[in-house]
Design a protein around this motif. Structure first.
Motif, short mmCIF file in Angstrom:
data_model
loop_
_atom_site.label_atom_id
_atom_site.label_comp_id
_atom_site.label_asym_id
_atom_site.label_seq_id
_atom_site.Cartn_x
_atom_site.Cartn_y
_atom_site.Cartn_z
N UNK A 193 -0.82 -4.55 9.85
CA UNK A 193 -1.71 -3.50 10.35
C UNK A 193 -1.32 -2.09 9.91
N UNK A 194 -0.09 -1.90 9.43
CA UNK A 194 0.33 -0.57 8.97
C UNK A 194 -0.48 -0.07 7.78
N UNK A 195 -1.25 -0.96 7.14
CA UNK A 195 -2.05 -0.50 5.99
C UNK A 195 -3.05 0.58 6.41
N UNK A 196 -3.36 0.65 7.70
CA UNK A 196 -4.29 1.66 8.20
C UNK A 196 -3.58 2.75 9.00
N UNK A 212 0.82 -1.21 0.00
CA UNK A 212 0.00 0.00 0.00
C UNK A 212 0.86 1.27 0.00
N UNK A 213 0.40 2.33 -0.66
CA UNK A 213 1.18 3.58 -0.71
C UNK A 213 1.50 4.15 0.67
N UNK A 214 0.60 3.98 1.64
CA UNK A 214 0.84 4.49 3.00
C UNK A 214 1.65 3.52 3.85
#
Length: 138
Positions: A134-137, A112-114
């Motif tokens: 969980x870093x995707x959020x 994911x970009x974030x």
């Protein structure tokens, strides 16, 4: 007036017409502990601090009997659902390799970009299952 506080998600539901195939997948392949079952209606699993509920959509669309001990409103869905499982970032490749060794097709593998990575595959009922950092959020 402000809303009362919440703790977080307690349970999530997916739907499967073949509960035996669902139970085999979630226990044998995914390693979840089965915690409850009513044949022809549902099977439930422990998933970390949460519970994954798998319902037969035809059975749960029917309203409960008048004498039912658990008067849960009818519910159900048509088509594939989605469920995401959080894992440590360093374990995603291990999961990918493991699932492929079990003959499970990885439909997507995405960073994911974030930040954070997700892999996607299907359970026997066709639900879209995601394993993610969980870093995707954020």
């Amino acid at each position: 007036m402000k809303h009362p506080p919440i703790i977080g998600t307690l349970e999530s539901a997916l739907y499967a017409s073949d509960l035996n195939a669902a139970a085999e997948f979630w226990t044998d392949v995914m390693g979840f502990q089965e915690i409850a079952r009513v044949p022809g209606r549902h099977v439930f699993f422990r998933c970390g601090a949460q519970v994954l509920l798998i319902f037969d959509p035809d059975a749960t669309r029917e309203p409960p009997r008048r004498d039912a001990r658990l008067p849960v409103p009818p519910h159900g869905t048509k088509g594939a659902g989605h469920f995401c499982i959080a894992v440590d970032a360093g374990k995603i490749q291990e999961w990918r390799d493991y699932l492929q060794s079990r003959g499970i097709t990885i439909e997507a593998d995405f960073t994911w970009p974030q930040g954070g990575r997700s892999i996607y595959f299907r359970d026997p009922a066709g639900n879209s299952i995601e394993i993610a950092d969980p870093k995707i959020w954020g």
